[in-house]
Write a protein that holds these residues in place. Structure first.
Motif, mmCIF file in Angstrom:
data_model
loop_
_atom_site.group_PDB
_atom_site.id
_atom_site.type_symbol
_atom_site.label_atom_id
_atom_site.label_comp_id
_atom_site.label_asym_id
_atom_site.label_seq_id
_atom_site.Cartn_x
_atom_site.Cartn_y
_atom_site.Cartn_z
ATOM 1 N N THR A 1 36.974 -11.572 21.520
ATOM 2 C CA THR A 1 38.520 -10.547 21.796
ATOM 3 C C THR A 1 39.307 -9.928 21.027
ATOM 4 O OG1 THR A 1 39.410 -12.453 21.787
ATOM 5 C CG2 THR A 1 38.041 -12.674 23.473
ATOM 6 N N LYS B 1 40.897 -11.301 29.351
ATOM 7 C CA LYS B 1 40.121 -12.502 29.536
ATOM 8 C C LYS B 1 41.302 -13.961 30.806
ATOM 9 C CE LYS B 1 38.063 -16.229 26.569
ATOM 10 N NZ LYS B 1 37.630 -16.282 28.041
ATOM 11 N N TYR C 1 30.384 -13.243 20.783
ATOM 12 C CA TYR C 1 31.469 -12.980 22.097
ATOM 13 C C TYR C 1 32.786 -12.709 21.074
ATOM 14 C CZ TYR C 1 34.593 -12.725 25.544
ATOM 15 O OH TYR C 1 35.678 -12.630 26.238
ATOM 16 N N SER D 1 33.839 -4.870 27.586
ATOM 17 C CA SER D 1 34.822 -5.431 28.733
ATOM 18 C C SER D 1 33.388 -5.114 29.488
ATOM 19 C CB SER D 1 35.811 -4.098 28.602
ATOM 20 O OG SER D 1 36.785 -4.334 27.830
ATOM 21 N N LEU E 1 28.527 -9.368 23.125
ATOM 22 C CA LEU E 1 29.778 -8.725 23.774
ATOM 23 C C LEU E 1 31.126 -8.976 23.606
ATOM 24 C CD1 LEU E 1 28.126 -11.484 26.913
ATOM 25 C CD2 LEU E 1 28.215 -8.408 26.854
ATOM 26 N N SER E 2 32.032 -7.988 23.982
ATOM 27 C CA SER E 2 33.635 -8.191 23.612
ATOM 28 C C SER E 2 34.570 -8.145 24.794
ATOM 29 C CB SER E 2 33.945 -7.082 22.717
ATOM 30 O OG SER E 2 33.779 -6.282 23.260
ATOM 31 N N ASN E 3 35.717 -8.404 24.722
ATOM 32 C CA ASN E 3 36.774 -8.248 26.032
ATOM 33 C C ASN E 3 38.418 -8.136 25.008
ATOM 34 O OD1 ASN E 3 34.913 -9.361 28.240
ATOM 35 N ND2 ASN E 3 36.751 -8.456 29.026
ATOM 36 N N CYS F 1 24.146 -15.764 21.696
ATOM 37 C CA CYS F 1 25.190 -14.372 21.959
ATOM 38 C C CYS F 1 26.586 -14.331 21.425
ATOM 39 C CB CYS F 1 25.811 -14.530 22.766
ATOM 40 S SG CYS F 1 26.733 -12.767 24.141
ATOM 41 N N SER G 1 31.713 -10.577 31.615
ATOM 42 C CA SER G 1 31.609 -11.059 30.018
ATOM 43 C C SER G 1 31.394 -12.401 30.481
ATOM 44 C CB SER G 1 32.353 -10.761 29.204
ATOM 45 O OG SER G 1 32.543 -9.200 28.967
ATOM 46 N N GLU G 2 32.188 -13.286 31.199
ATOM 47 C CA GLU G 2 31.933 -14.918 31.626
ATOM 48 C C GLU G 2 30.396 -15.293 32.114
ATOM 49 O OE1 GLU G 2 35.525 -15.235 32.831
ATOM 50 O OE2 GLU G 2 36.871 -15.405 31.134
ATOM 51 N N CYS H 1 28.378 -13.168 32.380
ATOM 52 C CA CYS H 1 27.199 -12.555 31.336
ATOM 53 C C CYS H 1 26.693 -13.921 30.054
ATOM 54 C CB CYS H 1 27.232 -11.587 30.177
ATOM 55 S SG CYS H 1 27.239 -10.196 31.634
#
Length: 249
Positions: A225, A194, A223, A155, A187-189, A221, A207-208, A210
């Motif tokens: 969630t 999101k 990614y 995040s 990356l995470s969220n 990458c 994140s988006e 990036c």
């Protein structure tokens, strides 16, 4: 086990504290090092108090899904006393957060390598963090690929402004084969971030952006969630996943 370590930072006249995790059964053998950076209005204690970092590390290492490692949790501000009045994501504070980069690279990394039997090379160092710390880790890690082969951001914040969220972190590595140097970019969220509204949506957009940058530059990458918003439940799951992907070879 959590140890306290103190050092004098360039921007401070007082000693700053960092917390250092060592794994179960640790007898002083050289280990890789994970650096964990915290969020805004928080301290070096936040990874442990809010996310239970040592419990997550103990679990993964004990069950054999993560390699034994040292984890370092510093205070991510290069200011007197380690705090800013009325912390918010104003430009003056963003600059202060980024000023921590020099302290992190030139003071903290060498101190840890001096005080602990580490494996002092880029393939044995990882950096990640949540919220503000995710923003710092993405920028610091990708700007210093000579120091880190594993970079993450959970995040990442503070804003969707590319000038401050993305920085030109690849400028010093323009001629490098980034994919061969980066063993992992993660990356995470939270799912509520999101595509969400207001502050959650803003952090997801970091994140988006990036991810969009990575796509344009063909940088690989991972990614992920997780259910939740901009909160520790997401960062705990992110950490558990991240540590199973680092220091594998």
């Amino acid at each position: 086990m959590i140890n306290e370590e103190f050092y004098t930072a360039p921007a401070s006249t007082v000693q700053k504290r960092m917390l250092v995790y060592t794994p179960p059964g640790y007898i002083g053998e050289p280990l890789p090092v994970l650096y964990l950076l915290h969020g805004i209005s928080q301290t070096e204690e936040s990874w442990e108090e809010q996310c239970g970092a040592s419990e997550i590390l103990d679990k993964a290492i004990t069950e054999g899904s993560a390699r034994p490692m040292i984890a370092v949790m510093p205070n991510g501000r290069a200011v007197e006393g380690g705090a800013l009045p009325g912390e918010k994501f104003g430009l003056e504070n963003v600059r202060s957060f980024m000023d921590f980069e020099s302290e992190f690279i030139s003071v903290i990394l060498p101190e840890i390598d001096k005080r602990y039997p580490t494996l002092p090379d880029r393939n044995s160092r990882a950096v990640t963090g949540f919220s503000m710390g995710g923003y710092q880790s993405v920028n610091f890690g990708l700007a210093h690929l000579d120091k880190f082969a594993y970079v993450g951001g959970f995040s990442p914040a503070p804003s969707a402004d590319a000038k401050y969220s993305l920085r030109e972190f690849m400028k010093d590595n323009a001629d490098a084969d980034i994919n061969s140097m980066l063993k992992l970019f993660y990356l995470s969220n939270g799912t509520a971030e999101k595509g969400g509204e207001g502050i959650f949506g803003e952090f997801a957009t970091v994140s988006e952006r990036c991810l969009e940058y990575m796509s344009r530059t063909d940088i690989r990458c991972v990614y992920e969630t997780y259910p939740g918003g901009h909160e520790p439940t997401v960062w705990r799951q992110s950490l558990y996943s991240f540590i199973q992907k680092i220091f594998l070879n």
